[in-house]
Design a protein around this motif. Structure first.
Motif, PDB file in Angstrom:
ATOM      1  N   THR A 419      13.646  -4.857  72.236  1.00 27.36           N
ATOM      2  CA  THR A 419      14.717  -5.430  71.005  1.00 27.36           C
ATOM      3  C   THR A 419      13.368  -4.675  69.880  1.00 27.36           C
ATOM      4  N   ALA A 420      12.418  -4.146  69.850  1.00 26.84           N
ATOM      5  CA  ALA A 420      11.854  -2.991  69.228  1.00 26.84           C
ATOM      6  C   ALA A 420      12.741  -1.799  69.045  1.00 26.84           C
ATOM      7  N   MET A 421      13.896  -1.883  69.750  1.00 25.87           N
ATOM      8  CA  MET A 421      14.637   0.002  69.982  1.00 25.87           C
ATOM      9  C   MET A 421      15.874  -1.018  69.548  1.00 25.87           C
ATOM     10  N   ASP A 422      15.965  -2.165  68.957  1.00 26.53           N
ATOM     11  CA  ASP A 422      17.338  -2.560  67.671  1.00 26.53           C
ATOM     12  C   ASP A 422      18.419  -3.091  69.409  1.00 26.53           C
ATOM     13  N   GLY A 423      17.864  -3.381  70.130  1.00 28.27           N
ATOM     14  CA  GLY A 423      18.784  -3.685  71.440  1.00 28.27           C
ATOM     15  C   GLY A 423      19.176  -5.394  71.530  1.00 28.27           C
ATOM     16  N   SER A 424      19.914  -6.091  72.628  1.00 31.50           N
ATOM     17  CA  SER A 424      19.713  -6.960  73.030  1.00 31.50           C
ATOM     18  C   SER A 424      19.714  -7.245  74.580  1.00 31.50           C
ATOM     19  N   ILE A 425      18.483  -8.433  74.446  1.00 34.11           N
ATOM     20  CA  ILE A 425      18.007  -8.951  75.635  1.00 34.11           C
ATOM     21  C   ILE A 425      18.807  -9.254  76.842  1.00 34.11           C
ATOM     22  N   SER A 426      20.253  -9.350  76.328  1.00 29.27           N
ATOM     23  CA  SER A 426      20.905 -10.025  77.049  1.00 29.27           C
ATOM     24  C   SER A 426      22.733  -9.886  77.188  1.00 29.27           C
ATOM     25  N   ALA A 427      22.746  -8.660  78.311  1.00 28.89           N
ATOM     26  CA  ALA A 427      24.062  -8.277  78.057  1.00 28.89           C
ATOM     27  C   ALA A 427      25.250  -8.702  78.392  1.00 28.89           C
ATOM     28  N   GLU A 428      24.830  -9.312  79.613  1.00 32.48           N
ATOM     29  CA  GLU A 428      26.527  -9.730  80.504  1.00 32.48           C
ATOM     30  C   GLU A 428      25.861 -11.533  80.682  1.00 32.48           C
ATOM     31  N   HIS A 429      24.690 -11.483  81.407  1.00 36.60           N
ATOM     32  CA  HIS A 429      23.980 -12.477  82.513  1.00 36.60           C
ATOM     33  C   HIS A 429      23.790 -14.170  81.940  1.00 36.60           C
ATOM     34  N   GLY A 430      23.695 -13.631  80.134  1.00 33.75           N
ATOM     35  CA  GLY A 430      23.771 -14.601  79.822  1.00 33.75           C
ATOM     36  C   GLY A 430      21.577 -14.815  79.547  1.00 33.75           C
ATOM     37  N   ILE A 431      21.347 -16.111  79.455  1.00 34.12           N
ATOM     38  CA  ILE A 431      19.324 -16.280  78.631  1.00 34.12           C
ATOM     39  C   ILE A 431      19.727 -17.228  80.086  1.00 34.12           C
ATOM     40  N   GLY A 432      20.347 -18.145  80.095  1.00 30.99           N
ATOM     41  CA  GLY A 432      20.350 -18.950  81.313  1.00 30.99           C
ATOM     42  C   GLY A 432      18.406 -19.371  81.461  1.00 30.99           C
ATOM     43  N   ARG A 433      18.079 -19.670  82.229  1.00 35.20           N
ATOM     44  CA  ARG A 433      16.483 -20.169  82.473  1.00 35.20           C
ATOM     45  C   ARG A 433      15.074 -19.011  81.909  1.00 35.20           C
ATOM     46  N   ALA A 434      16.217 -18.294  82.837  1.00 35.96           N
ATOM     47  CA  ALA A 434      14.784 -16.837  82.655  1.00 35.96           C
ATOM     48  C   ALA A 434      14.447 -16.091  81.501  1.00 35.96           C
ATOM     49  N   LYS A 435      15.308 -16.110  80.690  1.00 37.85           N
ATOM     50  CA  LYS A 435      15.309 -15.274  79.515  1.00 37.85           C
ATOM     51  C   LYS A 435      15.124 -17.096  78.129  1.00 37.85           C
ATOM     52  N   MET A 436      15.139 -17.387  78.073  1.00 39.57           N
ATOM     53  CA  MET A 436      14.963 -19.122  77.174  1.00 39.57           C
ATOM     54  C   MET A 436      13.724 -18.912  76.182  1.00 39.57           C
TER      55      MET A 436
END
Length: 470
Positions: A419-436
């Motif tokens: 996120t500090a480099m202007d990216g996204s924390i999920s490209a294609e797998h979704g957020i699920g429980r892992a990244k909520m």
């Protein structure tokens, strides 16, 4: 609702009602039989289910949802269970939704109807349980192709791919799953059915509920079928594996090929450590006469043979012969692709991995590669890091083996770096429980509020995939 027997176990009562809907053989209560549905592919996420139910039709799904809604039992929808973020398995027992106990897993694998390909429209309607491989085979039989391809094609299902907006190898050319979906049929939290499967390319009649369900990870409805766009099947395909000094050079190669070779549809980057792991795990020979720090697999396909333009472009880049392997026939192409596609299984052979798929602006991929190596070593000293990704669309897969499944220090370090480099924390797998817990890094308070209002409107009791995404 049926009268319950005195002293009835709630699970037994629900099981009897569901058996009346789908048949007793498709209500799985035995713990050993449930077990494969209760943990995800990585082995990192999962928890107990009350039952597993396997409906055969949209009507049966609606009836199952009705039974569960009447009893306040939460539902988790699962396709091929190839997800990597815990979005299609129950939560751990201590995190189950308060007051409801363990959820029921709704397996969509029996929703496996596949209609004949509509060759005039270049479309096909597939049930949620149809595997990607079956869609690809049906399309190929009609001299067409499907625009999404992932390594788990033999087990990944249409419903799961819609729910997660799956990406994969050909996003560079055709886009992610969202671009292939022309309509869906789905069951909402109250048991009602919405269906838009006509395949109209132009249809401006209000909100596009189909696209709202794409990427919703089973939190707004249960997708039971989808109308899919197909593309012309290429007559000729060529694959090249290139040895390169690093990520910056790989990006330069991709930029050149985009400009000079029509039909570039895949550009996959991996590194020396990952190649060594794959070769050790799979017993593969070295792909090139000498080792390189980085490797790029590119695939070009079209109605005309792209090998000439590809050879000219590679010659213009000045790559030595020892840095290039090219394949024209299907078996040879598969051999080159194996060095990239077998990364996932090779990584899992080391232990339970932390898998973080992220997107960066393409111009910062080389910077990110160097930075993430430092970040992982600081957060998890001595761990094994394996990087690979879809460099043509800015998607890196960060795989870390070493930290325990519940130790999320390395997840935090990587996702904050992204996120500090202007990216996204999920490209294609979704957020699920892992990244909520990290979703607020990627979405504003206003966006999260809007998402919660949508969830509350379509699932006011919070029964669909509780604890996923939001």
């Amino acid at each position: 609702m049926r009268a319950e027997h005195q002293g009835d176990d709630p699970a037994a009562a629900v099981a009897r009602e569901l058996a009346e809907v789908v048949g007793a053989e498709h209500v799985l209560a035995d713990p050993d039989v449930r077990a494969p549905f209760e943990r995800d592919w990585t082995g990192r996420f999962g928890g107990p289910a009350m039952l597993v139910v396997r409906p055969k039709s949209t009507a049966e799904v609606a009836a199952v949802v009705g039974v569960c809604a009447a009893r306040g039992v939460p539902l988790v929808t699962q396709g091929g269970n190839t997800g990597l973020v815990g979005g299609a398995v129950p939560a751990p027992a201590d995190r189950s939704r308060a007051g409801t106990g363990a959820p029921i897993v709704v397996s969509t694998v029996r929703l496996d109807g596949l209609e004949p390909v509509d060759t005039v429209a270049a479309q096909v309607t597939a049930g949620a349980g149809v595997t990607l491989a079956r869609v690809q085979a049906a399309a190929a039989a009609a001299s067409l192709a499907f625009g999404v391809d992932v390594a788990a094609r033999d087990s990944a299902t249409v419903g799961g791919m819609v729910a997660t907006n799956a990406g994969g190898l050909h996003v560079l050319r055709h886009g992610a799953m969202r671009a292939q979906v022309l309509g869906v049929e789905a069951v909402l939290a109250d048991g009602s059915v919405v269906s838009r499967l006509s395949g109209l390319v132009k249809d401006n009649t209000g909100y596009d509920l189909s696209q709202l369900l794409v990427g919703s990870e089973g939190t707004l409805g249960i997708v039971t079928a989808a109308r899919l766009r197909l593309v012309p099947a290429p007559a000729e395909t060529v694959v090249a594996l290139l040895g390169l000094p690093g990520t910056a050079q790989a990006l330069a190669v991709v930029d050149t090929l985009r400009r000079k070779v029509e039909g570039l549809q895949a550009a996959e980057l991996f590194f020396a450590g990952g190649l060594d792991l794959v070769r050790s795990h799979a017993g593969l020979p070295a792909p090139l006469p000498r080792a390189w720090p980085a490797y790029l697999v590119v695939e070009c396909a079209g109605l005309h043979d792209p090998s000439g333009p590809l050879a000219d472009a590679l010659e213009g880049l000045g790559l030595p012969d020892e840095a290039t392997a090219v394949a024209f026939d299907a078996p040879s192409r598969a051999r080159l692709w194996a060095y990239r596609e077998r990364h996932t299984e090779a990584i899992s052979s080391l232990g339970v991995p932390h898998k973080l798929d992220v997107t960066l602006p393409q111009g910062r991929l080389a910077e990110f590669e160097a930075a993430v190596r430092r970040a992982v070593e600081e957060a998890a000293p001595g761990s094994t890091l394996v990087l690979f990704g879809h460099v043509g669309d800015g998607n890196f897969h960060v795989n870390v083996v070493g930290p325990g499944p519940d130790d999320d220090a390395v997840d935090d370090a990587v996702l904050r770096l992204v996120t500090a480099m202007d990216g996204s924390i999920s490209a294609e797998h979704g957020i699920g429980r892992a990244k909520m817990r990290w979703l607020p890094l990627a979405r504003s308070a206003a966006e999260l509020s809007a998402m919660r209002r949508l969830k509350a409107a379509l699932d006011p009791s919070g029964l669909l995939n509780p604890g996923v995404l939001l």
